[in-house]
Design an enzyme around this catalytic site. Structure first.
Site, PDB file in Angstrom:
ATOM      1  CG  ASP A  37     -95.800-110.223 -45.498  1.00 18.89           C
ATOM      2  OD1 ASP A  37     -96.693-110.700 -46.284  1.00 18.89           O
ATOM      3  OD2 ASP A  37     -95.116-109.975 -44.511  1.00 18.89           O
ATOM      4  CG  ASP A  48    -100.450-108.555 -41.730  1.00 26.60           C
ATOM      5  OD1 ASP A  48    -101.459-107.668 -41.181  1.00 26.60           O
ATOM      6  OD2 ASP A  48    -100.585-109.927 -41.730  1.00 26.60           O
TER       7      ASP A  48
END
Length: 340
Positions: free
Chosen positions: A24, A26
């Site tokens: 991922d 963010d």
């Protein structure tokens, strides 16, 4: 399928035990556009040792080439092909339900438009453009209120509605900000409709990721229990939760089975290290120099050592006590002792 009751151990560093990290962005690699501490050097070391790095994000705002350029500017060399986003997953989902060349009303950023064109679909801006579908993705803080009105008009006319993801929040340099899920709720409330969702933790995103990366032994690396970890659990893939984004220690300890990661670490340095096993001793669980147990009203912790080892032991005590609903015992004193 049996429920996880403790984090796993790994005698090998994770970058050797798995061939591909599905990372991922963010809250894991960066926050508010700035690299998170230890991310650049950790990813560089993992890549140089032979691990394939793929960046898998629910954020549909920017196209893959812009994300890759940003990563490279931070010191993490990346190509557009290394990036998989929810815009790509939702565009594939739409393309399977409407004819090639169909118009799609876009409520979001350029990343959605690029992904739709890749699938032979035509982005449009108005409900009066005769769209065959409406797609909604994160549009950043400058998304105009009138865009929601266009979506609502089209959906009320019976046009099918798709959402790239439903993350309610997104990490920023100033704290936690509203995500696409908050914007989706605006349209849901106004129309009473339900979108088809592509992003994590839904199956379309997992399918898109595997198709694009070709991973054989993937490890999902994320900061969110309800997207990254739930998606990994649903897909039967191992996961590493890092505590650099949305999830904190108390949320992790209270996690129900579908939100429990395989491994837990403070940040991306965990990719480069073996993971210590948690062992059961009497009515407690030990990891490093810590022992954790479930009391009548709270989680109890004794010993000393690395704080993350204490958290792993607490996970075992909490998840064992919590069953399918998650643990409701007070963990505040134990976490305060760890500084978490």
């Amino acid at each position: 399928m049996s429920h996880r009751t403790r984090p796993d151990g790994s005698e090998q560093p994770l970058n050797e035990a798995y061939d591909t990290a599905l990372l991922d962005l963010d809250g894991v690699v960066y926050a508010g556009g700035e690299a998170i501490a230890h991310a650049v050097e950790s990813l560089g070391t993992a890549r140089d040792a032979g691990m394939h790095l793929a960046y898998v994000t629910n954020n549909a705002l920017r196209p893959p080439d812009a994300v890759a350029e940003h990563l490279s500017e931070l010191g993490i060399p990346a190509e557009a092909s290394d990036v998989v986003n929810s815009a790509q997953a939702v565009a594939r989902l739409i393309s399977e339900q409407v004819p090639e060349g169909s118009r799609v009303l876009v409520i979001g950023g350029e990343g959605l438009r690029v992904a739709l064109r890749e699938r032979g679909l035509v982005p449009v801006e108005s409900a009066e453009d005769d769209p065959a579908a409406v797609v909604q993705g994160y549009g950043g803080p400058s998304l105009e209120w009138g865009r929601f009105a266009e979506a609502c008009v089209a959906i009320r006319r019976g046009v099918p509605w798709f959402a790239s993801n439903t993350d309610l929040t997104i990490p920023s340099a100033r704290g936690i900000a509203p995500g696409n899920g908050a914007a989706v709720e605006v349209v849901r409330i106004a129309t009473g409709a339900e979108p088809q969702v592509a992003g994590k933790p839904q199956p379309p995103m997992h399918r898109e990721t595997i198709l694009r990366t070709g991973a054989e032994r993937p490890l999902v690396v994320g900061d969110r229990l309800d997207t990254d970890i739930e998606g990994a659990v649903a897909g039967g893939v191992d996961s590493l939760l890092v505590l650099t984004g949305v999830t904190d220690g108390s949320q992790l300890l209270a996690a129900p089975p579908r939100h429990r990661p395989t491994f837990v670490d403070l940040d991306l340095r965990g990719l480069l290290a073996p993971q210590p096993a948690v062992s059961e001793e009497g009515e407690g669980f030990t990891c490093g120099g810590w022992t954790a147990s479930a009391g009548s009203a709270e989680l109890e912790l004794s010993g000393d050592g690395e704080p993350v080892d204490g958290l792993r032991a607490l996970c075992a005590a909490a998840w064992t006590a919590g069953g399918e609903q998650g643990c409701g015992l007070d963990a505040s004193k134990a976490l305060a002792r760890l500084g978490l």
